[in-house]
Design an enzyme around this catalytic site. Structure first.
Site, PDB file in Angstrom:
ATOM      1  N   ASN A 263      46.547  -7.441  24.313  1.00 42.49           N
ATOM      2  CA  ASN A 263      45.833  -8.612  23.797  1.00 42.49           C
ATOM      3  C   ASN A 263      45.860  -9.754  24.812  1.00 42.49           C
ATOM      4  OD1 ASN A 263      48.565  -8.576  22.934  1.00 42.49           O
ATOM      5  ND2 ASN A 263      48.168  -9.854  21.153  1.00 42.49           N
ATOM      6  N   ILE A 264      44.741 -10.471  24.859  1.00 39.88           N
ATOM      7  CA  ILE A 264      44.551 -11.563  25.820  1.00 39.88           C
ATOM      8  C   ILE A 264      44.084 -12.782  25.030  1.00 39.88           C
ATOM      9  CG2 ILE A 264      43.311 -12.337  27.872  1.00 39.88           C
ATOM     10  CD1 ILE A 264      42.783  -9.301  28.472  1.00 39.88           C
ATOM     11  N   GLU A 265      44.975 -13.770  24.939  1.00 40.92           N
ATOM     12  CA  GLU A 265      44.670 -14.946  24.114  1.00 40.92           C
ATOM     13  C   GLU A 265      44.076 -16.076  24.952  1.00 40.92           C
ATOM     14  OE1 GLU A 265      48.315 -15.641  21.911  1.00 40.92           O
ATOM     15  OE2 GLU A 265      47.903 -13.895  20.652  1.00 40.92           O
TER      16      GLU A 265
ATOM     17  N   CYS B  30      41.725  -8.539  21.171  1.00 42.41           N
ATOM     18  CA  CYS B  30      42.796  -7.623  20.768  1.00 42.41           C
ATOM     19  C   CYS B  30      43.020  -6.528  21.814  1.00 42.41           C
ATOM     20  CB  CYS B  30      42.441  -6.943  19.457  1.00 42.41           C
ATOM     21  SG  CYS B  30      42.419  -8.031  18.038  1.00 42.41           S
TER      22      CYS B  30
ATOM     23  N   GLU C 269      43.266  -3.338  21.394  1.00 43.68           N
ATOM     24  CA  GLU C 269      42.420  -2.150  21.220  1.00 43.68           C
ATOM     25  C   GLU C 269      41.061  -2.357  21.850  1.00 43.68           C
ATOM     26  OE1 GLU C 269      44.101  -3.913  19.033  1.00 43.68           O
ATOM     27  OE2 GLU C 269      44.755  -2.751  17.293  1.00 43.68           O
TER      28      GLU C 269
ATOM     29  N   CYS D   8      43.188  -4.613  13.364  1.00 43.92           N
ATOM     30  CA  CYS D   8      42.326  -5.553  12.634  1.00 43.92           C
ATOM     31  C   CYS D   8      40.951  -4.931  12.367  1.00 43.92           C
ATOM     32  CB  CYS D   8      42.187  -6.857  13.411  1.00 43.92           C
ATOM     33  SG  CYS D   8      40.956  -6.813  14.715  1.00 43.92           S
TER      34      CYS D   8
ATOM     35  N   CYS E 113      38.498  -4.415  15.391  1.00 45.32           N
ATOM     36  CA  CYS E 113      38.838  -3.260  16.238  1.00 45.32           C
ATOM     37  C   CYS E 113      38.501  -1.949  15.537  1.00 45.32           C
ATOM     38  CB  CYS E 113      40.309  -3.316  16.625  1.00 45.32           C
ATOM     39  SG  CYS E 113      40.650  -4.680  17.768  1.00 45.32           S
TER      40      CYS E 113
HETATM   41  N1  THU Z   1      46.018  -8.319  17.635  1.00 43.40           N
HETATM   42  C1  THU Z   1      45.709  -7.212  18.384  1.00 43.40           C
HETATM   43  O1  THU Z   1      45.759  -7.244  19.615  1.00 43.40           O
HETATM   44  N2  THU Z   1      45.351  -6.084  17.706  1.00 43.40           N
HETATM   45  C2  THU Z   1      45.289  -5.983  16.355  1.00 43.40           C
HETATM   46  O2  THU Z   1      44.833  -4.967  15.854  1.00 43.40           O
HETATM   47  C3  THU Z   1      45.792  -7.072  15.519  1.00 43.40           C
HETATM   48  C4  THU Z   1      45.957  -8.368  16.194  1.00 43.40           C
HETATM   49  C5  THU Z   1      46.413  -9.530  18.353  1.00 43.40           C
HETATM   50  C6  THU Z   1      45.435 -10.667  18.270  1.00 43.40           C
HETATM   51  C7  THU Z   1      46.322 -11.846  18.565  1.00 43.40           C
HETATM   52  O3  THU Z   1      46.446 -11.973  19.981  1.00 43.40           O
HETATM   53  C8  THU Z   1      47.685 -11.439  18.009  1.00 43.40           C
HETATM   54  O4  THU Z   1      47.620 -10.035  17.836  1.00 43.40           O
HETATM   55  C9  THU Z   1      48.029 -12.102  16.679  1.00 43.40           C
HETATM   56  O5  THU Z   1      46.999 -11.967  15.765  1.00 43.40           O
END
Ligand code: THU
Length: 131
Positions: free
Chosen positions: A43-45, A54, A56, A87, A90
């Site tokens: 994940n890259i925020e 996310c 995935e 989520c 994804c």
């Molecule tokens: N996140 C994912 O990378 N994959 C998921 O299926 C659920 C959520 C990440 C998004 C965000 O960076 C962090 O988890 C918290 O929601």
């Protein structure tokens, strides 16, 4: 080492590379093509939170942008006692590129695993067949 163990290691390794300064919630993914290539996702925020991507979808977009279209397995790792559940966004991307029966392995800390399929994650999914 079995192939699946290697895929899990790739997904878990991604937890260390995730860019999560806001949530501090790393997620890792390992997407496997039908011919055995692997694409790591994390994940890259962003300071503009809604732009976060996310793990995935990072893996899918890396693979698809390299020309891959056929996938055989996805591993998703969370740094959590129980495996995390992907989520909805994804799941819809999985529905676009994967057969409904494709296996998905969810992994938590200490190797806790849950096995499911794309269809198990997204029953009655919207696909190109609906268009
Ligand atoms: N996140 C994912 O990378 N994959 C998921 O299926 C659920 C959520 C990440 C998004 C965000 O960076 C962090 O988890 C918290 O929601």
């Amino acid at each position: 080492m079995t192939a699946k163990k290697e895929w899990i290691d790739v997904a878990v390794d991604a937890l260390n590379k995730a860019y999560v300064p806001y949530s501090h919630f790393p997620v890792g993914a390992c997407l496997v093509t039908k011919d055995g290539k692997i694409y790591q996702g994390l994940n890259i925020e962003n300071a503009s939170y809604g732009l976060s991507n996310c793990a995935e979808r990072t893996a899918f977009f890396k693979a698809v942008s390299e020309g891959e279209r056929e996938f055989s397995h996805l591993v998703i790792a969370g740094h959590t006692p129980q495996p995390i559940s992907p989520c909805g966004a994804c799941r819809q991307v999985m529905a676009e590129f994967c057969e409904p029966s494709m296996p998905v392995t969810l992994v938590g800390d200490n190797g806790v695993q849950k096995e499911i399929t794309v269809e198990g994650l997204l029953p009655y999914m919207f696909t190109d067949k609906d268009l």
